[in-house]
Design an enzyme around this catalytic site. Structure first.
Site, mmCIF file in Angstrom:
data_model
loop_
_atom_site.group_PDB
_atom_site.id
_atom_site.type_symbol
_atom_site.label_atom_id
_atom_site.label_comp_id
_atom_site.label_asym_id
_atom_site.label_seq_id
_atom_site.Cartn_x
_atom_site.Cartn_y
_atom_site.Cartn_z
ATOM 1 N N SER A 276 33.270 35.815 62.229
ATOM 2 C CA SER A 276 34.142 34.705 61.890
ATOM 3 C C SER A 276 34.814 34.991 60.531
ATOM 4 C CB SER A 276 33.333 33.407 61.883
ATOM 5 O OG SER A 276 34.140 32.278 61.990
ATOM 6 N N ASP B 192 36.131 32.308 72.998
ATOM 7 C CA ASP B 192 36.190 31.837 71.620
ATOM 8 C C ASP B 192 37.588 31.304 71.303
ATOM 9 O OD1 ASP B 192 35.898 31.386 68.922
ATOM 10 O OD2 ASP B 192 35.695 33.493 68.369
ATOM 11 N N HIS C 229 31.934 32.549 70.326
ATOM 12 C CA HIS C 229 32.104 32.956 68.933
ATOM 13 C C HIS C 229 31.011 33.936 68.481
ATOM 14 C CE1 HIS C 229 34.399 32.339 65.352
ATOM 15 N NE2 HIS C 229 33.402 31.832 64.644
#
Length: 512
Positions: free
Chosen positions: A228, A451, A476
């Site tokens: 991320s 995601d 994710h």
């Protein structure tokens, strides 16, 4: 900020113990917090009433609501989750350490501010071999480092193969790595040192420190990992400090979105596709719910119905229905991001395939308005204002959200009102290059199709050494998590490919 669960909200809450949650946009702003709906957990609304003789959410959906609710609003990790987190860290053998020795500097790029602070990091040297070792270095996200260590099992699983020391570095201004303690977010004089450049310099300084302190560290190659926002940092530290970092895994990193090179429509469209996969009626009902909620919320009686149905701590009134809308939007976004094929404790406990669990209550498109709202209830900012601008918009047709446009000037004015700063929407590209990074090398970009941030990631390889891996059926940064029997083959294959590249990077380093 529209998407309450965005790149800088997913991890930001619960992670600043002792700080006033209202001084920074890493929590809800004061005005938002006063108006934001909170889910009741004390059972005050858990029974039927004469005014609303209907069933309220069952346990599964209260868990989902409470989990998302806590992520968005809560100020600290609850005691039980902290105990679980610490026990897991102890089981893994991590030790908390702080680098003090007049490093890192609060300001790496000036010469007048000589302030220093304690940066926290986790280390495990169980597998490290000083004769033939490697350093695996996780570039910390926007949160306390424990959470990322607990949810990045892939590094742990392959550490023995590479004789690797495991290092998880905490990002400045998060967790306990606060340059000015409780004053860190007091004003722009203190919080102005919260930038990606300063954070990367912290990490580089720590790597330099480790290479000089660990036996054999000078000869140990360094591989950066991150997911991320942390994945953006892992790529950028390889780009900026290639003499210290030999390769990087950048998982679920929406680099193009923050470089102004991806459409703001991608995020809500991917969320919508995820919910369509559980049933087209599910996405359609969510799309219908926005106008229904606004219609019901126009009157005090209707607002009371919403308050009781969604079990909010603060009463909903016609003037703050938009807060409920925003909360629900973030709920759907969070569920899409964490739609893992097995139960997880990432941030808060969620069941396996939480979108499927959610959508089983939203498959009937023929229900009346109030029933739909009840079913919906069952299922249900400083870096952003400087350099990490994330455009947010939706069409209402290609996605299941209300139509909203992106207006950078309006966003900039909001930032000025909150923090007396104005963002630079191009600074990430200027500093780090977006996808124009072919002068760099040895970076793997992984992105899962489930995601929502997939639409902002690097999806095609940029060179022979800048490798893109698209992972089907993955949410994710699923590839960074520990192996699980429910992992799809696409994730297993991605991890195998990642290991091959790490071997290649290490071998090349040793040859040269």
């Amino acid at each position: 900020m529209r998407w309450k669960v965005s790149r800088f909200t997913l991890y930001r809450t619960k992670l600043q113990p002792g700080l006033d949650p209202l001084i920074s946009n890493y929590r809800l702003h004061k005005d938002d917090r006063n108006n934001f709906p909170r889910t009741r957990t004390d059972g005050a609304y858990a029974r039927n009433t004469p005014e609303n003789n209907r069933k309220f959410p069952d346990k599964d959906f209260l868990k989902i609501l409470n989990s998302v609710q806590n992520i968005i609003i809560a100020g600290n990790l609850n005691a039980a989750h902290r105990a679980w987190s610490n026990a897991r860290l102890n089981a893994f053998g991590y030790a908390f350490r702080e680098i003090v020795n007049n490093k890192p500097n609060v300001d790496h790029f000036g010469y007048s501010n000589q302030d220093v602070f304690k940066q926290r990091y986790l280390s495990n040297l169980k597998f490290y071999n000083e004769k033939n070792g490697t350093i695996f270095f996780y570039t910390g996200n926007e949160g306390a480092i424990e959470m990322f260590a607990n949810n990045t099992g892939f590094m742990w699983e392959i550490a023995a193969e590479f004789n690797a020391a495991l290092i998880f570095a905490e990002h400045r201004y998060y967790g306990k790595s606060l340059p000015y303690g409780e004053l860190s977010f007091e004003n722009n004089t203190y919080r102005g040192y919260l930038t990606t450049e300063q954070a990367l310099a912290d990490f580089a300084s720590l790597i330099y420190h480790l290479k000089n302190e660990l036996p054999g560290g000078q000869k140990a190659p360094v591989i950066a990992f991150g997911g991320s926002y942390g994945g953006m940092l892992s790529a950028w530290i390889r780009i900026k400090y290639p003499h210290l970092v030999n390769g990087a895994l950048s998982s679920s990193a929406p680099i193009l979105l923050f470089s102004n090179a991806a459409s703001c429509k991608n995020f809500p469209a991917i969320i919508t596709d995820d919910f369509k996969n559980a049933g087209i009626s599910c996405a359609n009902n969510i799309r219908k719910s926005w106008s229904i909620i606004r219609k019901i919320g126009k009157s005090e009686n209707g607002s009371m119905f919403l308050t009781k149905t969604f079990k909010t701590c603060q009463s909903i009134h016609p003037v703050n229905v938009s807060s409920l809308i925003g909360w629900l939007e973030s709920t759907w976004a969070y569920l899409a991001m964490t739609d893992y094929p097995y139960p997880t404790n990432f941030l808060n406990p969620l069941p396996a395939n939480p979108i499927d669990v959610t959508c089983k209550f939203l498959i009937d498109e023929s229900v009346d308005d109030e029933t739909l709202v009840i079913n919906i209830a069952k299922a249900a900012n400083y870096q952003e204002c400087t350099e990490m601008v994330s455009p947010e918009c939706s069409t209402g047709t290609t996605d299941m959200f209300e139509p909203k446009s992106w207006d950078f000037n309006e966003f900039s004015l909001e930032c000025w009102k909150k923090f007396n700063v104005k963002p630079n929407e191009n600074v990430s590209y200027i500093m780090y290059g977006g996808k124009d990074i072919t002068a760099s090398s040895n970076i793997i970009f992984t992105n899962g199709r489930l995601d929502p941030w997939y639409g902002g990631g690097i999806l095609q390889s940029l060179s022979d050494t800048l490798i893109a891996i698209v992972i089907e059926d993955a949410a994710h940064h699923l590839d960074l998590r520990s192996s699980n029997a429910a992992d799809p083959d696409s994730v297993k294959n991605a991890r195998y490919t990642i290991k091959k590249w790490i071997y290649k990077w290490i071998s090349e380093y040793k040859i040269h």
